[in-house]
Scaffold this motif. Structure first.
Motif, mmCIF file in Angstrom:
data_model
loop_
_atom_site.group_PDB
_atom_site.id
_atom_site.type_symbol
_atom_site.label_atom_id
_atom_site.label_comp_id
_atom_site.label_asym_id
_atom_site.label_seq_id
_atom_site.Cartn_x
_atom_site.Cartn_y
_atom_site.Cartn_z
ATOM 1 N N GLU A 45 0.838 -1.193 0.000
ATOM 2 C CA GLU A 45 0.000 0.000 0.000
ATOM 3 C C GLU A 45 0.876 1.247 0.000
ATOM 4 O OE1 GLU A 45 -2.924 -0.144 3.091
ATOM 5 O OE2 GLU A 45 -3.884 -1.912 2.245
ATOM 6 N N GLU A 46 0.262 2.387 -0.275
ATOM 7 C CA GLU A 46 0.994 3.644 -0.419
ATOM 8 C C GLU A 46 1.828 3.973 0.817
ATOM 9 O OE1 GLU A 46 0.156 8.330 -1.537
ATOM 10 O OE2 GLU A 46 -1.523 6.938 -1.404
ATOM 11 N N ARG A 47 1.304 3.739 1.990
ATOM 12 C CA ARG A 47 2.030 4.040 3.234
ATOM 13 C C ARG A 47 3.345 3.266 3.308
ATOM 14 N NH1 ARG A 47 0.326 1.941 9.069
ATOM 15 N NH2 ARG A 47 1.955 2.952 10.257
ATOM 16 N N GLU A 48 3.291 1.982 2.971
ATOM 17 C CA GLU A 48 4.493 1.154 3.014
ATOM 18 C C GLU A 48 5.472 1.539 1.916
ATOM 19 O OE1 GLU A 48 1.384 -0.094 3.594
ATOM 20 O OE2 GLU A 48 1.787 -0.478 5.719
ATOM 21 N N VAL A 49 4.961 1.853 0.727
ATOM 22 C CA VAL A 49 5.830 2.286 -0.378
ATOM 23 C C VAL A 49 6.555 3.571 0.008
ATOM 24 C CG1 VAL A 49 5.868 3.141 -2.756
ATOM 25 C CG2 VAL A 49 4.484 1.145 -2.170
ATOM 26 N N ASP A 50 5.829 4.515 0.607
ATOM 27 C CA ASP A 50 6.449 5.767 1.040
ATOM 28 C C ASP A 50 7.549 5.515 2.071
ATOM 29 O OD1 ASP A 50 4.775 7.183 -0.643
ATOM 30 O OD2 ASP A 50 3.407 7.817 0.965
ATOM 31 N N ALA A 51 7.299 4.612 3.018
ATOM 32 C CA ALA A 51 8.297 4.299 4.044
ATOM 33 C C ALA A 51 9.530 3.638 3.431
ATOM 34 C CB ALA A 51 7.688 3.403 5.119
ATOM 35 N N GLN A 53 10.582 3.925 0.300
ATOM 36 C CA GLN A 53 11.293 4.934 -0.485
ATOM 37 C C GLN A 53 12.077 5.890 0.402
ATOM 38 O OE1 GLN A 53 8.154 6.573 -2.919
ATOM 39 N NE2 GLN A 53 8.579 5.139 -4.583
ATOM 40 N N SER A 54 11.555 6.208 1.564
ATOM 41 C CA SER A 54 12.263 7.076 2.507
ATOM 42 C C SER A 54 13.560 6.429 2.982
ATOM 43 C CB SER A 54 11.355 7.401 3.692
ATOM 44 O OG SER A 54 12.035 8.176 4.639
ATOM 45 N N LYS A 57 16.082 6.473 0.082
ATOM 46 C CA LYS A 57 16.662 7.805 -0.129
ATOM 47 C C LYS A 57 17.749 8.102 0.914
ATOM 48 C CE LYS A 57 12.710 9.927 -2.385
ATOM 49 N NZ LYS A 57 11.617 10.893 -2.262
#
Length: 64
Positions: A45-51, A53-54, A57
């Motif tokens: 889900e988007e929340r996990e993808v964002d985490a 990717q963070s 980075k």
């Protein structure tokens, strides 16, 4: 929710994530995800993808 590959039923579970990138290997053993009961395909889900990717980075900045 159905799998886009085989149309199997998706269930909420956990799955590993790994990537080889810029001289490092990142392994996350248990990421919350949806997993297809039929073929095993995982959808984050988007929340996990964002985490994820963070983290990538930050590691990219460290390994420059």
């Amino acid at each position: 929710m159905n799998c886009i590959y085989c149309q199997g039923h998706m269930k909420h579970s956990k799955a590993p994530f790994h990537v080889d990138r810029n001289g490092y290997h990142l392994v996350l053993d248990t990421v919350p995800t949806w997993v297809c009961h039929q073929c095993g395909e995982a959808y984050f889900e988007e929340r996990e993808v964002d985490a994820i990717q963070s983290v990538i980075k930050r590691l990219d900045g460290f390994f420059k």
